[in-house]
Design a protein around this motif. Structure first.
Motif, PDB file in Angstrom:
ATOM      1  N   TYR A 163      -6.198   4.414 -11.401  1.00  0.00           N
ATOM      2  CA  TYR A 163      -6.379   3.592 -10.246  1.00  0.00           C
ATOM      3  C   TYR A 163      -5.562   2.315 -10.258  1.00  0.00           C
ATOM      4  O   TYR A 163      -5.025   2.044  -9.438  1.00  0.00           O
ATOM      5  CB  TYR A 163      -7.606   3.340 -10.016  1.00  0.00           C
ATOM      6  N   ALA A 164      -5.540   1.897 -11.295  1.00  0.00           N
ATOM      7  CA  ALA A 164      -4.858   0.427 -11.676  1.00  0.00           C
ATOM      8  C   ALA A 164      -3.157   0.784 -11.709  1.00  0.00           C
ATOM      9  O   ALA A 164      -2.457  -0.017 -11.476  1.00  0.00           O
ATOM     10  CB  ALA A 164      -5.104  -0.200 -13.070  1.00  0.00           C
ATOM     11  N   VAL A 165      -2.710   2.040 -12.065  1.00  0.00           N
ATOM     12  CA  VAL A 165      -1.440   2.230 -11.835  1.00  0.00           C
ATOM     13  C   VAL A 165      -1.024   2.846 -10.467  1.00  0.00           C
ATOM     14  O   VAL A 165      -0.063   2.192  -9.995  1.00  0.00           O
ATOM     15  CB  VAL A 165      -0.992   3.406 -12.981  1.00  0.00           C
ATOM     16  N   ALA A 196     -18.946   2.796 -10.276  1.00  0.00           N
ATOM     17  CA  ALA A 196     -18.639   1.765  -9.614  1.00  0.00           C
ATOM     18  C   ALA A 196     -17.702   0.893 -10.435  1.00  0.00           C
ATOM     19  O   ALA A 196     -17.121  -0.423 -10.257  1.00  0.00           O
ATOM     20  CB  ALA A 196     -19.868   0.675  -9.540  1.00  0.00           C
ATOM     21  N   LEU A 197     -17.424   1.219 -11.759  1.00  0.00           N
ATOM     22  CA  LEU A 197     -16.428   0.696 -12.601  1.00  0.00           C
ATOM     23  C   LEU A 197     -15.209   0.669 -12.445  1.00  0.00           C
ATOM     24  O   LEU A 197     -14.251   0.067 -12.681  1.00  0.00           O
ATOM     25  CB  LEU A 197     -16.793   0.831 -13.979  1.00  0.00           C
ATOM     26  N   VAL A 198     -14.819   1.986 -11.840  1.00  0.00           N
ATOM     27  CA  VAL A 198     -13.574   2.570 -11.680  1.00  0.00           C
ATOM     28  C   VAL A 198     -12.587   1.433 -10.853  1.00  0.00           C
ATOM     29  O   VAL A 198     -11.507   1.424 -11.527  1.00  0.00           O
ATOM     30  CB  VAL A 198     -13.449   3.723 -11.039  1.00  0.00           C
ATOM     31  N   PRO A 199     -12.969   0.915  -9.873  1.00  0.00           N
ATOM     32  CA  PRO A 199     -11.978   0.115  -9.138  1.00  0.00           C
ATOM     33  C   PRO A 199     -11.729  -1.226  -9.641  1.00  0.00           C
ATOM     34  O   PRO A 199     -10.897  -1.962  -9.525  1.00  0.00           O
ATOM     35  CB  PRO A 199     -12.334  -0.055  -7.768  1.00  0.00           C
ATOM     36  N   LEU A 200     -12.651  -1.648 -10.795  1.00  0.00           N
ATOM     37  CA  LEU A 200     -12.510  -3.157 -11.155  1.00  0.00           C
ATOM     38  C   LEU A 200     -11.322  -3.554 -11.751  1.00  0.00           C
ATOM     39  O   LEU A 200     -10.713  -4.539 -11.449  1.00  0.00           O
ATOM     40  CB  LEU A 200     -13.847  -3.461 -11.749  1.00  0.00           C
ATOM     41  N   PRO A 201     -10.567  -2.960 -12.606  1.00  0.00           N
ATOM     42  CA  PRO A 201      -9.638  -3.362 -13.585  1.00  0.00           C
ATOM     43  C   PRO A 201      -8.478  -3.474 -12.498  1.00  0.00           C
ATOM     44  O   PRO A 201      -7.726  -4.439 -12.640  1.00  0.00           O
ATOM     45  CB  PRO A 201      -9.499  -2.256 -14.603  1.00  0.00           C
ATOM     46  N   GLY A 202      -8.235  -2.409 -11.725  1.00  0.00           N
ATOM     47  CA  GLY A 202      -7.047  -2.314 -10.634  1.00  0.00           C
ATOM     48  C   GLY A 202      -7.167  -3.317  -9.795  1.00  0.00           C
ATOM     49  O   GLY A 202      -6.174  -4.066  -9.385  1.00  0.00           O
ATOM     50  N   ALA A 203      -8.453  -3.700  -9.210  1.00  0.00           N
ATOM     51  CA  ALA A 203      -8.522  -4.718  -8.271  1.00  0.00           C
ATOM     52  C   ALA A 203      -8.550  -6.016  -8.633  1.00  0.00           C
ATOM     53  O   ALA A 203      -7.922  -7.005  -8.041  1.00  0.00           O
ATOM     54  CB  ALA A 203      -9.956  -4.372  -7.519  1.00  0.00           C
ATOM     55  N   LEU A 204      -8.923  -6.382 -10.000  1.00  0.00           N
ATOM     56  CA  LEU A 204      -8.922  -7.668 -10.444  1.00  0.00           C
ATOM     57  C   LEU A 204      -7.783  -7.930 -11.061  1.00  0.00           C
ATOM     58  O   LEU A 204      -7.284  -9.560 -11.251  1.00  0.00           O
ATOM     59  CB  LEU A 204     -10.044  -7.811 -11.512  1.00  0.00           C
ATOM     60  N   LEU A 205      -6.915  -7.228 -11.738  1.00  0.00           N
ATOM     61  CA  LEU A 205      -5.688  -7.428 -12.547  1.00  0.00           C
ATOM     62  C   LEU A 205      -4.654  -7.262 -11.632  1.00  0.00           C
ATOM     63  O   LEU A 205      -3.407  -7.834 -12.094  1.00  0.00           O
ATOM     64  CB  LEU A 205      -5.758  -6.664 -13.844  1.00  0.00           C
ATOM     65  N   SER A 206      -4.630  -6.402 -10.704  1.00  0.00           N
ATOM     66  CA  SER A 206      -3.257  -6.241  -9.907  1.00  0.00           C
ATOM     67  C   SER A 206      -3.004  -7.353  -8.802  1.00  0.00           C
ATOM     68  O   SER A 206      -4.014  -7.887  -8.324  1.00  0.00           O
ATOM     69  CB  SER A 206      -3.519  -4.929  -9.083  1.00  0.00           C
ATOM     70  N   PRO A 218      -7.395 -15.394  -6.347  1.00  0.00           N
ATOM     71  CA  PRO A 218      -8.457 -14.917  -7.144  1.00  0.00           C
ATOM     72  C   PRO A 218      -9.825 -14.677  -6.072  1.00  0.00           C
ATOM     73  O   PRO A 218     -10.345 -13.636  -6.372  1.00  0.00           O
ATOM     74  CB  PRO A 218      -9.045 -15.975  -8.062  1.00  0.00           C
ATOM     75  N   LEU A 219      -9.857 -15.210  -5.168  1.00  0.00           N
ATOM     76  CA  LEU A 219     -10.968 -14.786  -4.171  1.00  0.00           C
ATOM     77  C   LEU A 219     -10.680 -13.401  -3.444  1.00  0.00           C
ATOM     78  O   LEU A 219     -11.530 -12.600  -3.457  1.00  0.00           O
ATOM     79  CB  LEU A 219     -11.276 -16.138  -3.165  1.00  0.00           C
ATOM     80  N   ARG A 220      -9.350 -13.339  -3.243  1.00  0.00           N
ATOM     81  CA  ARG A 220      -9.047 -12.039  -2.487  1.00  0.00           C
ATOM     82  C   ARG A 220      -8.993 -10.858  -3.535  1.00  0.00           C
ATOM     83  O   ARG A 220      -9.589  -9.879  -3.336  1.00  0.00           O
ATOM     84  CB  ARG A 220      -7.697 -11.950  -2.122  1.00  0.00           C
ATOM     85  N   ARG A 221      -8.984 -10.962  -4.855  1.00  0.00           N
ATOM     86  CA  ARG A 221      -9.086  -9.990  -5.908  1.00  0.00           C
ATOM     87  C   ARG A 221     -10.590  -9.716  -6.086  1.00  0.00           C
ATOM     88  O   ARG A 221     -11.074  -8.411  -6.137  1.00  0.00           O
ATOM     89  CB  ARG A 221      -8.488 -10.401  -7.182  1.00  0.00           C
ATOM     90  N   ILE A 222     -11.450 -10.669  -6.079  1.00  0.00           N
ATOM     91  CA  ILE A 222     -12.908 -10.683  -6.148  1.00  0.00           C
ATOM     92  C   ILE A 222     -13.355  -9.956  -5.094  1.00  0.00           C
ATOM     93  O   ILE A 222     -14.344  -8.902  -5.353  1.00  0.00           O
ATOM     94  CB  ILE A 222     -13.483 -12.057  -6.434  1.00  0.00           C
ATOM     95  N   TRP A 223     -12.843  -9.969  -3.830  1.00  0.00           N
ATOM     96  CA  TRP A 223     -13.568  -9.522  -2.747  1.00  0.00           C
ATOM     97  C   TRP A 223     -13.110  -8.105  -2.697  1.00  0.00           C
ATOM     98  O   TRP A 223     -13.600  -7.166  -2.497  1.00  0.00           O
ATOM     99  CB  TRP A 223     -12.868 -10.171  -1.397  1.00  0.00           C
ATOM    100  N   ARG A 224     -11.733  -7.848  -3.009  1.00  0.00           N
ATOM    101  CA  ARG A 224     -11.278  -6.390  -2.941  1.00  0.00           C
ATOM    102  C   ARG A 224     -12.168  -5.397  -4.092  1.00  0.00           C
ATOM    103  O   ARG A 224     -12.499  -4.333  -4.150  1.00  0.00           O
ATOM    104  CB  ARG A 224      -9.700  -6.176  -3.402  1.00  0.00           C
ATOM    105  N   ALA A 225     -12.278  -5.989  -5.243  1.00  0.00           N
ATOM    106  CA  ALA A 225     -13.258  -5.663  -6.413  1.00  0.00           C
ATOM    107  C   ALA A 225     -14.898  -5.090  -5.982  1.00  0.00           C
ATOM    108  O   ALA A 225     -15.199  -4.323  -6.063  1.00  0.00           O
ATOM    109  CB  ALA A 225     -12.919  -6.336  -7.639  1.00  0.00           C
TER     110      ALA A 225
END
Length: 473
Positions: A43-45, A75-85, A92-99
């Motif tokens: 997902y992160a890729v 629920a863990l699967v989207p977190l790295p891609g949403a927080l790091l991409s 940061p707020l947008r990333r937190i919201w998406r995650a």
């Protein structure tokens, strides 16, 4: 989100806290961590690539996680891609919201899928039963995304609360978000289910990851379609702006005629493709005015016969200008024939009745209606009921009665588009805003029947015009 209201920040914080609560049972879930890590890596890729290059979202990996993993692990699967991409979500707020949003949606989908026995169906490749829990999971995924997006829209953009009858802007926004996302997410859900089945098969994760390749190709094709559509819109916008600059008195007229044409087309039950073509036709119907001398378009007094003949050339000028634009389709015929009349007294070719293309008959009514309900240099706007009566009086001789009836019905519907009612008009113009009554905006000149001559250049109101008969080229 630098200018996000405080209430929206609180909302994002609450959603993020709820997502964290969904992760609490994680230590006791006995999840296969290598599966979680591999799906999260995929997902992160893929997600930033799709978001950056195709301007879309990529849910197959998330839904595969919902079909393969217990809810807390999924629920863990989207977190790295949403927080790091940072693709398209720099703050940061947008990333937190998406995650948080993605995590809650995947958790809900997994919970529904497992509650309906979907895990056993995937492991045993039990078709077609496996489609039932998968479909329910996709629906739950869409619902959560739509509800959360609707909330941030209401708090961050300022959508008004529900109306007294329960059909306010917020509810319409939620309903629109769900209906627009359901079909593409269902396709992603099928891809995710295929990934899950292959993952549990002897072929393993490598075969499952190959499902993503055709999904990326289809995303690229879809993005190309949207880019082409955006180019079409830019072409039309440039032509309309050129007409508006040249003929200041009718600025905004083209857009309103396009909106009215869409209202008529939808009332007639035409398919979406023809509705779009008619919108183009309405917007571009006067593009031929670019070939007419500006002094004639802005002349306040009556036109001489020679000047009128020059004005009457604008449909042919317009048709020549758009002849090579293939995506306009039958809109080109509407541009050429929107001043024809059923009795044959119109121009440029004096066509009669059914000889006039249907799209041209739609635009003719929309054009005349907006001309009568807009303030011009030679008279004030007429109120909507008076304009409709004028159209009805000329139906059968100048206008197609079906189109007049369709416009009347469309304007009478309680949920008609506000954008079509309050277009850009001259200052003080009350036009076809629904609050205007005959007492508030009485015309400053006597109404003309179908036998009177329009008072100035380029007028589209009912009234006979000298025809210039000939054979269409």
């Amino acid at each position: 989100m630098e200018a996000v209201p405080a209430r929206a920040r609180v909302y994002v914080t609450c959603v993020a806290s709820l997502a964290l609560l969904c992760l609490l049972p994680l230590p006791s879930s006995h999840a296969p961590w290598w599966v979680v890590a591999l799906l999260a890596g995929l997902y992160a890729v893929f997600e930033p690539i799709v978001r950056r290059r195709f301007a879309g979202t990529f849910h197959p990996v998330l839904l595969a996680g919902a079909f393969l993993l217990p809810p807390p692990a999924a629920a863990l699967v989207p977190l790295p891609g949403a927080l790091l991409s940072g693709a398209g979500q720099p703050t940061p707020l947008r990333r937190i919201w998406r995650a948080a949003q993605s995590s809650l949606a995947v958790w809900s989908a997994s919970r529904v899928h497992w509650a309906l026995g979907g895990r056993d169906a995937v492991v045993g490749s039990d078709f077609p039963y496996a489609l039932v829990p998968a479909g329910a999971a996709v629906l739950a995924f869409c619902l959560v995304l739509a509800v959360l997006d609707g909330g941030i829209l209401a708090l961050g953009v300022g959508v008004a609360p529900l109306g007294r009858r329960g059909s306010g802007p917020l509810r319409r926004a939620w309903r629109g978000l769900l209906s627009r996302s359901l079909a593409p997410t269902a396709v992603h859900g099928l891809a995710g289910l295929m990934m899950a089945v292959l993952w549990r098969s002897p072929y393993g994760p490598v075969a499952a990851s190959l499902v993503l390749l055709p999904m990326c190709v289809s995303g690229w094709v879809f993005a190309q379609y949207h880019r082409e559509r955006a180019a079409h819109q830019a072409t039309i916008r440039a032509l309309v702006q050129a007409v508006d600059i040249k003929d200041g008195y009718t600025r905004g007229h083209s857009e309103r005629v396009g909106q009215a044409s869409v209202m008529i087309a939808r009332e007639l039950g035409l398919d979406d493709e023809r509705v779009e073509v008619l919108r183009f036709a309405g917007i571009l119907h006067d593009v031929g005015k670019l070939g007419v001398p500006t002094r004639l378009l802005r002349k306040d007094g009556p036109l001489t016969p020679e000047e009128r003949r020059v004005i009457e050339l604008h449909p042919e000028y317009g048709h020549e200008m758009v002849r090579g634009i293939s995506f306009l389709g039958e809109a080109r015929a509407a541009i050429l024939h929107h001043h024809e009349r059923l009795d044959g007294s119109g121009y440029p070719y004096g066509l009669i009745g059914g000889q006039i293309p249907e799209c041209a008959r739609v635009v003719a009514v929309a054009d005349a209606f907006d001309a009568m309900t807009s303030t011009r240099s030679y008279r004030r706007a007429r109120p909507v009921p008076v304009a409709l009566e004028e159209l009805k009086r000329c139906a059968g001789t100048q206008f197609d009665p079906r189109m007049v009836t369709a416009l009347t019905r469309a304007l009478g519907r309680p949920g008609r588009p506000r954008a079509a009612e309050a277009g850009c008009r001259a200052e003080g113009d009350r036009g076809w805003h629904p609050a205007v009554t005959a007492d508030e905006a009485r015309p400053s000149v006597p109404l003309s029947g179908c036998s009177s001559e329009p008072p100035a250049a380029g007028a589209s109101e009912p009234g006979p015009l000298p025809s210039r008969r000939g054979t269409p080229r």
